[in-house]
Design an enzyme around this catalytic site. Structure first.
Site, PDB file in Angstrom:
ATOM      1  CD  GLN A 127      33.713   1.689 -14.934  1.00  0.00           C
ATOM      2  OE1 GLN A 127      32.566   2.064 -14.702  1.00  0.00           O
ATOM      3  NE2 GLN A 127      34.728   2.507 -14.997  1.00  0.00           N
ATOM      4  NE  ARG A 136      36.724   1.175 -27.173  1.00  0.00           N
ATOM      5  CZ  ARG A 136      36.499   2.254 -27.912  1.00  0.00           C
ATOM      6  NH1 ARG A 136      35.936   2.136 -29.107  1.00  0.00           N
ATOM      7  NH2 ARG A 136      36.818   3.444 -27.461  1.00  0.00           N
ATOM      8  CG  HIS A 139      29.722  -2.410 -22.683  1.00  0.00           C
ATOM      9  ND1 HIS A 139      29.715  -3.502 -21.847  1.00  0.00           N
ATOM     10  CD2 HIS A 139      29.164  -2.838 -23.848  1.00  0.00           C
ATOM     11  CE1 HIS A 139      29.168  -4.538 -22.465  1.00  0.00           C
ATOM     12  NE2 HIS A 139      28.833  -4.171 -23.685  1.00  0.00           N
ATOM     13  CD  GLU A 172      -2.752  -1.284   2.435  1.00  0.00           C
ATOM     14  OE1 GLU A 172      -2.680  -0.407   3.327  1.00  0.00           O
ATOM     15  OE2 GLU A 172      -3.572  -2.222   2.462  1.00  0.00           O
ATOM     16  CB  THR A 200       3.639  -6.454 -11.194  1.00  0.00           C
ATOM     17  OG1 THR A 200       4.651  -5.782 -10.456  1.00  0.00           O
ATOM     18  CG2 THR A 200       4.193  -6.908 -12.531  1.00  0.00           C
ATOM     19  CD  GLU A 227       8.609 -11.681  -5.084  1.00  0.00           C
ATOM     20  OE1 GLU A 227       7.759 -11.383  -5.943  1.00  0.00           O
ATOM     21  OE2 GLU A 227       8.361 -12.432  -4.123  1.00  0.00           O
ATOM     22  N   GLY A 270       4.819  -0.964   2.995  1.00  0.00           N
ATOM     23  CA  GLY A 270       5.516  -1.796   2.024  1.00  0.00           C
ATOM     24  C   GLY A 270       6.155  -2.985   2.731  1.00  0.00           C
TER      25      GLY A 270
HETATM   26  C1  FAD Z   1       8.260  -2.168 -10.080  1.00  0.00           C
HETATM   27  C2  FAD Z   1       7.633  -2.670  -8.819  1.00  0.00           C
HETATM   28  C3  FAD Z   1       6.704  -3.696  -8.878  1.00  0.00           C
HETATM   29  C4  FAD Z   1       6.070  -4.149  -7.716  1.00  0.00           C
HETATM   30  N1  FAD Z   1       5.089  -5.099  -7.800  1.00  0.00           N
HETATM   31  C5  FAD Z   1       4.359  -5.394  -6.699  1.00  0.00           C
HETATM   32  C6  FAD Z   1       3.205  -6.250  -6.784  1.00  0.00           C
HETATM   33  O1  FAD Z   1       2.882  -6.781  -7.852  1.00  0.00           O
HETATM   34  N2  FAD Z   1       2.463  -6.459  -5.676  1.00  0.00           N
HETATM   35  C7  FAD Z   1       2.790  -5.883  -4.468  1.00  0.00           C
HETATM   36  O2  FAD Z   1       2.084  -6.112  -3.493  1.00  0.00           O
HETATM   37  N3  FAD Z   1       3.880  -5.075  -4.344  1.00  0.00           N
HETATM   38  C8  FAD Z   1       4.658  -4.814  -5.425  1.00  0.00           C
HETATM   39  N4  FAD Z   1       5.739  -3.978  -5.325  1.00  0.00           N
HETATM   40  C9  FAD Z   1       6.053  -3.372  -4.034  1.00  0.00           C
HETATM   41  C10 FAD Z   1       7.329  -3.886  -3.409  1.00  0.00           C
HETATM   42  O3  FAD Z   1       7.124  -5.178  -2.917  1.00  0.00           O
HETATM   43  C11 FAD Z   1       7.739  -2.875  -2.328  1.00  0.00           C
HETATM   44  O4  FAD Z   1       8.204  -1.723  -3.000  1.00  0.00           O
HETATM   45  C12 FAD Z   1       8.789  -3.423  -1.394  1.00  0.00           C
HETATM   46  O5  FAD Z   1       8.267  -4.443  -0.584  1.00  0.00           O
HETATM   47  C13 FAD Z   1       9.346  -2.329  -0.470  1.00  0.00           C
HETATM   48  O6  FAD Z   1       8.330  -1.584   0.123  1.00  0.00           O
HETATM   49  P1  FAD Z   1       8.363   0.017   0.035  1.00  0.00           P
HETATM   50  O7  FAD Z   1       8.590   0.406  -1.379  1.00  0.00           O
HETATM   51  O8  FAD Z   1       7.128   0.534   0.689  1.00  0.00           O
HETATM   52  O9  FAD Z   1       9.633   0.452   0.852  1.00  0.00           O
HETATM   53  P2  FAD Z   1       9.705   0.667   2.441  1.00  0.00           P
HETATM   54  O10 FAD Z   1       9.155  -0.499   3.153  1.00  0.00           O
HETATM   55  O11 FAD Z   1       9.160   2.017   2.757  1.00  0.00           O
HETATM   56  O12 FAD Z   1      11.282   0.691   2.653  1.00  0.00           O
HETATM   57  C14 FAD Z   1      12.084   1.842   2.372  1.00  0.00           C
HETATM   58  C15 FAD Z   1      13.514   1.514   2.800  1.00  0.00           C
HETATM   59  O13 FAD Z   1      13.553   1.233   4.217  1.00  0.00           O
HETATM   60  C16 FAD Z   1      14.096  -0.049   4.438  1.00  0.00           C
HETATM   61  N5  FAD Z   1      13.419  -0.689   5.561  1.00  0.00           N
HETATM   62  C17 FAD Z   1      12.075  -0.769   5.794  1.00  0.00           C
HETATM   63  N6  FAD Z   1      11.832  -1.436   6.924  1.00  0.00           N
HETATM   64  C18 FAD Z   1      13.034  -1.823   7.405  1.00  0.00           C
HETATM   65  C19 FAD Z   1      13.461  -2.553   8.568  1.00  0.00           C
HETATM   66  N7  FAD Z   1      12.602  -3.074   9.443  1.00  0.00           N
HETATM   67  N8  FAD Z   1      14.789  -2.738   8.766  1.00  0.00           N
HETATM   68  C20 FAD Z   1      15.699  -2.239   7.880  1.00  0.00           C
HETATM   69  N9  FAD Z   1      15.353  -1.552   6.772  1.00  0.00           N
HETATM   70  C21 FAD Z   1      14.042  -1.341   6.538  1.00  0.00           C
HETATM   71  C22 FAD Z   1      13.866  -0.827   3.143  1.00  0.00           C
HETATM   72  O14 FAD Z   1      14.775  -1.894   3.009  1.00  0.00           O
HETATM   73  C23 FAD Z   1      14.068   0.264   2.110  1.00  0.00           C
HETATM   74  O15 FAD Z   1      15.432   0.425   1.857  1.00  0.00           O
HETATM   75  C24 FAD Z   1       6.413  -3.564  -6.464  1.00  0.00           C
HETATM   76  C25 FAD Z   1       7.385  -2.537  -6.406  1.00  0.00           C
HETATM   77  C26 FAD Z   1       7.976  -2.089  -7.559  1.00  0.00           C
HETATM   78  C27 FAD Z   1       8.975  -0.952  -7.454  1.00  0.00           C
END
Ligand code: FAD
Length: 380
Positions: A334, A266, A336, A125, A156, A361, A129
């Site tokens: 790099q 190259r 390239h 959401e 996705t 994931e 995440g």
């Molecule tokens: C192209 C794309 C396709 C996707 N497809 C899907 C999909 O089909 N279905 C779906 O449900 N989701 C999907 N996602 C979502 C994806 O799974 C999330 O982006 C991912 O789980 C990370 O969540 P967030 O982006 O909210 O980052 P956040 O959770 O906000 O994290 C931000 C940063 O904080 C770090 N962080 C957060 N919590 C902790 C912790 N406890 N300890 C240490 N570090 C932490 C993270 O590692 C990251 O570096 C997709 C995302 C992208 C970009």
């Protein structure tokens, strides 16, 4: 690795490689440039029976093991990361529906395997995440229905899916023990799609947000037990993380092949750059780390195929393979030189596409948390 395969494994992997090289490779640059869902290739993979690669024969699948599914993914992603990503979704969805679904879900499996029914998963959401247990979308029981309200991000296939597996709270006070997974047909009233995401790479996968405004769905659409989705999702991650690791590995392999070819053609200072030790060492490190990632993935997959719990091994494989692939492709770029920074060379796309593998994931920070927790549990 390939010298140790059985005849059946070799057959399916050769089939995937032939299709990938003949059909996917020539289309990959256009998919990236036009940001277009590769529907014909999706169908082609389905027609080869590859969407059932991870599913038992009695459930309609190809009856191959996780180890083979990972090697097939590697072949596809070697020719296009985005098509590899698209391939993972039906393979994982078919397994998830067959394993956890009731009659309504089982009935969809043949359509998923044929490429006719497109499934998306909506867990993330805008405000939740990594913190899956905190998500806010609710499914409130009303007679024989759930009424779903909430907003999902980054879905996705969100723009093209026929059904979405929605993770929603059925007991909002219970954290991760209050989550259920409910299949929602996308033609139900109350669903709206957000605007298409504009992404760095992995183009063509029709990502968007989805809003659910009082969407009414029969209780029979729920997969698994009420409030039992967190456990199901975590178990599913074991396979999906191996698939993502293999996707990154396939891209790293492509990067190595491009870097090798470029370094031999190259000429600088009157000699191929492949004759310089600095370049040779980059190539040697890439090759070594690619082999190590493949072994980690295959080890975890074989443990899984033998019925073992692999939360740590899957997280380690995902973490190592995706970090490795980002490193390897950066070094391929790099090698390239300036050409690596140009859209004229494939390595530029690999560099953009592979970055996602460290984020979804479960981010690689989350993989480290899982590994540390599993270590503490085993030795605590
Ligand atoms: C192209 C794309 C396709 C996707 N497809 C899907 C999909 O089909 N279905 C779906 O449900 N989701 C999907 N996602 C979502 C994806 O799974 C999330 O982006 C991912 O789980 C990370 O969540 P967030 O982006 O909210 O980052 P956040 O959770 O906000 O994290 C931000 C940063 O904080 C770090 N962080 C957060 N919590 C902790 C912790 N406890 N300890 C240490 N570090 C932490 C993270 O590692 C990251 O570096 C997709 C995302 C992208 C970009």
């Amino acid at each position: 690795m390939h010298r140790l395969l059985t005849g059946d494994q070799r057959l399916v992997i050769d089939t995937a490689r032939r299709f990938a090289e003949a059909e996917i490779l020539p289309a990959a640059a256009a998919i990236d440039r036009d940001n277009r869902f590769p529907r014909e290739l999706y169908r082609g993979l389905a027609e080869l029976g590859l969407f059932g690669i991870g599913l038992a024969e009695e459930k309609g699948g190809a009856g191959m093991d996780a180890a083979t599914a990972c090697l097939v993914m590697e072949e596809i992603a070697r020719c296009s990361g985005a098509v590899g990503n698209a391939f993972a979704i039906p393979v994982e969805a078919a397994r998830f529906l067959a394993e956890h679904g009731g009659p309504v879900h089982q009935a969809l499996v043949p359509g998923v395997l044929a490429g006719d029914v497109i499934v998306a998963t909506a867990a993330t959401e805008p405000d939740y995440g990594s913190d899956v247990a905190g998500l806010r979308t609710q499914a409130v029981r009303d007679g024989d229905d759930y009424v779903i309200t909430g907003t999902k991000a980054w879905v996705t296939f969100g723009e093209i899916a026929h059904v979405v597996l929605v993770f929603a709270k059925t007991d909002p006070q219970a954290g991760q023990r209050g989550l259920s997974c409910i299949m929602v047909e996308t033609d139900r009233p109350g669903i709206s799609r957000g605007k298409a995401e504009e992404l760095l790479g992995m183009h063509g996968l029709a990502e968007c947000g989805l809003s659910f405004d009082g969407v009414r769905v029969p209780v029979a659409n729920r997969l698994g037990p009420e409030n039992g989705a967190f456990k199901m999702a975590m178990a599913n991650f074991n396979f999906s993380r191996l698939m993502m690791a293999s996707m990154a590995l396939g891209m790293a392999q492509a990067g190595l092949e491009d870097a090798l070819a470029y370094s031999q053609s190259r000429i600088q200072f009157g000699a191929p750059i492949a004759s310089f030790q600095a370049v040779q060492f980059m190539l040697a490190d890439m090759s070594t780390e690619i082999s190590a990632a493949r072994l980690l993935i295959q080890h975890a997959a074989r443990l899984m195929d033998a019925g073992h719990e692999i939360a740590r091994e899957a997280a380690e494989a995902k973490l190592f393979a995706t970090d490795m692939a980002n490193r390897a492709i950066s070094n391929a770029l790099q090698i390239h030189g300036g050409n690596g920074y140009s859209r004229a060379y494939r390595v530029e796309r690999l560099y953009r596409d592979v970055r996602l593998s460290q984020i979804y994931e479960g981010t690689n920070q989350i993989q480290r948390l899982i590994i540390a927790r599993q270590l503490a549990r085993a030795h605590g």
